[in-house]
Write a protein that holds these residues in place. Structure first.
Motif, PDB file in Angstrom:
ATOM      1  N   UNK A  47      96.027 -24.480 -77.103  1.00 33.85           N
ATOM      2  CA  UNK A  47      96.628 -24.723 -78.464  1.00 33.85           C
ATOM      3  C   UNK A  47      97.892 -24.330 -78.649  1.00 33.85           C
ATOM      4  N   UNK A  48      98.267 -22.935 -78.118  1.00 32.45           N
ATOM      5  CA  UNK A  48      99.322 -22.326 -78.522  1.00 32.45           C
ATOM      6  C   UNK A  48     100.808 -22.998 -77.915  1.00 32.45           C
ATOM      7  N   UNK A  49     100.577 -23.683 -76.871  1.00 33.66           N
ATOM      8  CA  UNK A  49     101.770 -24.452 -75.948  1.00 33.66           C
ATOM      9  C   UNK A  49     102.603 -23.275 -75.565  1.00 33.66           C
ATOM     10  N   UNK A  50     102.227 -22.155 -75.088  1.00 32.51           N
ATOM     11  CA  UNK A  50     103.003 -21.064 -74.380  1.00 32.51           C
ATOM     12  C   UNK A  50     103.264 -21.576 -73.050  1.00 32.51           C
ATOM     13  N   UNK A  51     102.898 -22.412 -72.757  1.00 36.50           N
ATOM     14  CA  UNK A  51     103.427 -23.015 -71.245  1.00 36.50           C
ATOM     15  C   UNK A  51     104.333 -24.245 -71.284  1.00 36.50           C
ATOM     16  N   UNK A  52     104.649 -24.451 -72.679  1.00 39.32           N
ATOM     17  CA  UNK A  52     105.470 -25.845 -72.833  1.00 39.32           C
ATOM     18  C   UNK A  52     107.110 -25.060 -73.134  1.00 39.32           C
ATOM     19  N   UNK A  53     107.821 -26.122 -72.599  1.00 40.05           N
ATOM     20  CA  UNK A  53     109.181 -25.814 -72.874  1.00 40.05           C
ATOM     21  C   UNK A  53     109.728 -25.715 -74.351  1.00 40.05           C
ATOM     22  N   UNK A  54     108.885 -26.371 -75.328  1.00 34.89           N
ATOM     23  CA  UNK A  54     109.119 -26.395 -76.512  1.00 34.89           C
ATOM     24  C   UNK A  54     108.803 -24.837 -77.274  1.00 34.89           C
ATOM     25  N   UNK A  55     107.937 -24.137 -76.530  1.00 37.20           N
ATOM     26  CA  UNK A  55     107.365 -22.882 -77.118  1.00 37.20           C
ATOM     27  C   UNK A  55     108.554 -21.887 -77.228  1.00 37.20           C
ATOM     28  N   UNK A  56     108.372 -21.186 -78.470  1.00 32.31           N
ATOM     29  CA  UNK A  56     109.421 -19.925 -78.805  1.00 32.31           C
ATOM     30  C   UNK A  56     108.633 -18.870 -79.424  1.00 32.31           C
ATOM     31  N   UNK A  57     108.858 -17.689 -78.792  1.00 27.75           N
ATOM     32  CA  UNK A  57     108.311 -16.675 -79.454  1.00 27.75           C
ATOM     33  C   UNK A  57     107.863 -16.605 -80.821  1.00 27.75           C
ATOM     34  N   UNK A  58     108.784 -16.855 -81.700  1.00 31.85           N
ATOM     35  CA  UNK A  58     108.565 -16.915 -83.036  1.00 31.85           C
ATOM     36  C   UNK A  58     107.938 -18.230 -83.618  1.00 31.85           C
ATOM     37  N   UNK A  59     107.599 -19.055 -82.868  1.00 31.18           N
ATOM     38  CA  UNK A  59     106.837 -20.384 -83.161  1.00 31.18           C
ATOM     39  C   UNK A  59     105.844 -20.105 -84.371  1.00 31.18           C
ATOM     40  N   UNK A  60     105.862 -20.933 -85.158  1.00 33.44           N
ATOM     41  CA  UNK A  60     104.832 -20.918 -86.394  1.00 33.44           C
ATOM     42  C   UNK A  60     103.824 -22.079 -86.327  1.00 33.44           C
ATOM     43  N   UNK A  61     102.606 -21.883 -86.486  1.00 38.50           N
ATOM     44  CA  UNK A  61     101.638 -22.788 -86.444  1.00 38.50           C
ATOM     45  C   UNK A  61     100.732 -22.751 -88.022  1.00 38.50           C
ATOM     46  N   UNK A  62     100.302 -24.101 -88.504  1.00 40.95           N
ATOM     47  CA  UNK A  62      99.525 -24.045 -89.532  1.00 40.95           C
ATOM     48  C   UNK A  62      98.379 -24.748 -89.205  1.00 40.95           C
ATOM     49  N   UNK A  63      97.107 -23.988 -89.383  1.00 38.50           N
ATOM     50  CA  UNK A  63      95.672 -24.606 -88.994  1.00 38.50           C
ATOM     51  C   UNK A  63      94.929 -25.232 -90.292  1.00 38.50           C
ATOM     52  N   UNK A  64      94.628 -26.516 -89.952  1.00 40.65           N
ATOM     53  CA  UNK A  64      94.144 -27.188 -91.077  1.00 40.65           C
ATOM     54  C   UNK A  64      92.536 -27.648 -90.332  1.00 40.65           C
ATOM     55  N   UNK A  65      91.659 -27.142 -91.428  1.00 43.56           N
ATOM     56  CA  UNK A  65      90.300 -27.847 -91.283  1.00 43.56           C
ATOM     57  C   UNK A  65      90.173 -28.924 -92.104  1.00 43.56           C
ATOM     58  N   UNK A  66      90.047 -30.086 -91.452  1.00 42.76           N
ATOM     59  CA  UNK A  66      89.683 -31.386 -92.225  1.00 42.76           C
ATOM     60  C   UNK A  66      88.390 -31.145 -92.888  1.00 42.76           C
ATOM     61  N   UNK A  67      88.424 -31.458 -94.157  1.00 42.13           N
ATOM     62  CA  UNK A  67      87.437 -31.389 -95.024  1.00 42.13           C
ATOM     63  C   UNK A  67      86.165 -32.636 -94.507  1.00 42.13           C
ATOM     64  N   UNK A  68      85.151 -32.230 -94.482  1.00 37.64           N
ATOM     65  CA  UNK A  68      84.054 -33.164 -93.960  1.00 37.64           C
ATOM     66  C   UNK A  68      83.710 -34.163 -94.943  1.00 37.64           C
ATOM     67  N   UNK A  69      83.804 -34.007 -96.226  1.00 30.83           N
ATOM     68  CA  UNK A  69      83.424 -34.887 -97.318  1.00 30.83           C
ATOM     69  C   UNK A  69      84.838 -35.244 -97.914  1.00 30.83           C
ATOM     70  N   UNK A  70      84.916 -36.618 -98.387  1.00 29.53           N
ATOM     71  CA  UNK A  70      86.253 -36.945 -98.900  1.00 29.53           C
ATOM     72  C   UNK A  70      85.878 -37.254-100.443  1.00 29.53           C
ATOM     73  N   UNK A  71      86.877 -36.887-101.352  1.00 34.34           N
ATOM     74  CA  UNK A  71      86.775 -36.972-102.890  1.00 34.34           C
ATOM     75  C   UNK A  71      86.942 -38.263-102.949  1.00 34.34           C
TER      76      UNK A  71
END
Length: 161
Positions: free
Chosen positions: A137-161
Motif C-alpha cells: 500500500x505505501x508505494x515505497x518501491x515506486x518512482x512516485x514515492x517520496x519520504x514525506x508522502x501523505x496518505x489518507x485512509x478511508x473505510x467505506x461505510x457498509x451501509x449507505x444513507x
C-alpha cells in the motif's frame, strides 16, 4: 449495503485492462477505483452537476469519480450515497477500502488505490495508471514515492444513507 468482495472481484478482474463500459483516462486511477466501488454497490448521486456528488452517466462524470483530489474531499465529507470514515492507519482498512496519496505532500492528492488483499495486517492494493495488483500500500518501491508522502485512509461505510 457495500459488497466488499464484489468490489475486490471487479478490481482483480480489471486491474490490467479497461472495462469498455467506462471511459478510459490517461490518469485512470480514480476512474478505476470508482468503477470498483460501483461494482460493490455504492450508490451514485449528484448528476448532472460535476462538482456535486459521485456519479457517472450521460457521457460525463463528477470530478469525484475521476480525480483523486476530488475523491479525497468527497469521501471526507459525504453524508449521502457513497460515504466513508477516515481512519488513522492502513492496518485499520479492510478489503474494498480506499487510500488516497499525496506523494509530494503539497496538499494535492494525486493517486487512489483500493485494498484488494492483506499480508498479515498490511493492506495490498490495486490501481490503474501504472496498473498494479496486490501491491504494498505505501508505494515505497515506486518512482512516485517520496519520504514525506501523505496518505489518507478511508473505510467505506457498509451501509449507505
Amino acid at each position: 449495503m457495500y459488497d466488499r468482495l464484489a468490489a475486490v472481484r471487479y478490481a482483480d478482474e480489471w486491474w490490467n485492462s479497461y472495462n469498455p463500459a467506462y471511459p478510459k483516462f490517461d490518469v485512470d486511477c480514480t476512474n478505476y477505483i470508482s468503477q470498483c466501488l460501483r461494482a460493490g454497490g455504492a450508490p451514485m448521486w449528484g448528476y448532472p452537476n460535476r462538482e456535486r456528488g459521485w456519479w457517472i452517466g450521460g457521457g460525463t462524470w463528477s470530478f469525484s469519480w475521476s480525480t483523486s483530489h476530488s475523491l479525497r474531499w468527497y469521501l471526507a465529507g459525504s453524508k449521502r450515497g457513497l460515504t466513508a470514515t477516515q481512519v488513522s492507519s492502513a492496518e485499520q482498512l479492510d478489503l474494498g477500502d480506499v487510500i488516497v496519496y499525496d506523494f509530494q505532500n503539497d496538499g494535492r492528492f494525486d493517486h487512489s488505490t483500493i485494498v484488494t488483499a492483506k499480508n498479515g495486517s498490511q493492506p495490498l492494493v490495486n490501481a490503474h495508471t501504472y496498473n498494479v495488483k496486490h501491491r504494498t500500500w505505501d508505494y515505497k518501491d515506486s518512482y512516485a514515492y517520496r519520504p514525506n508522502a501523505r496518505y489518507i485512509f478511508f473505510k467505506i461505510n457498509d451501509n449507505f444513507p
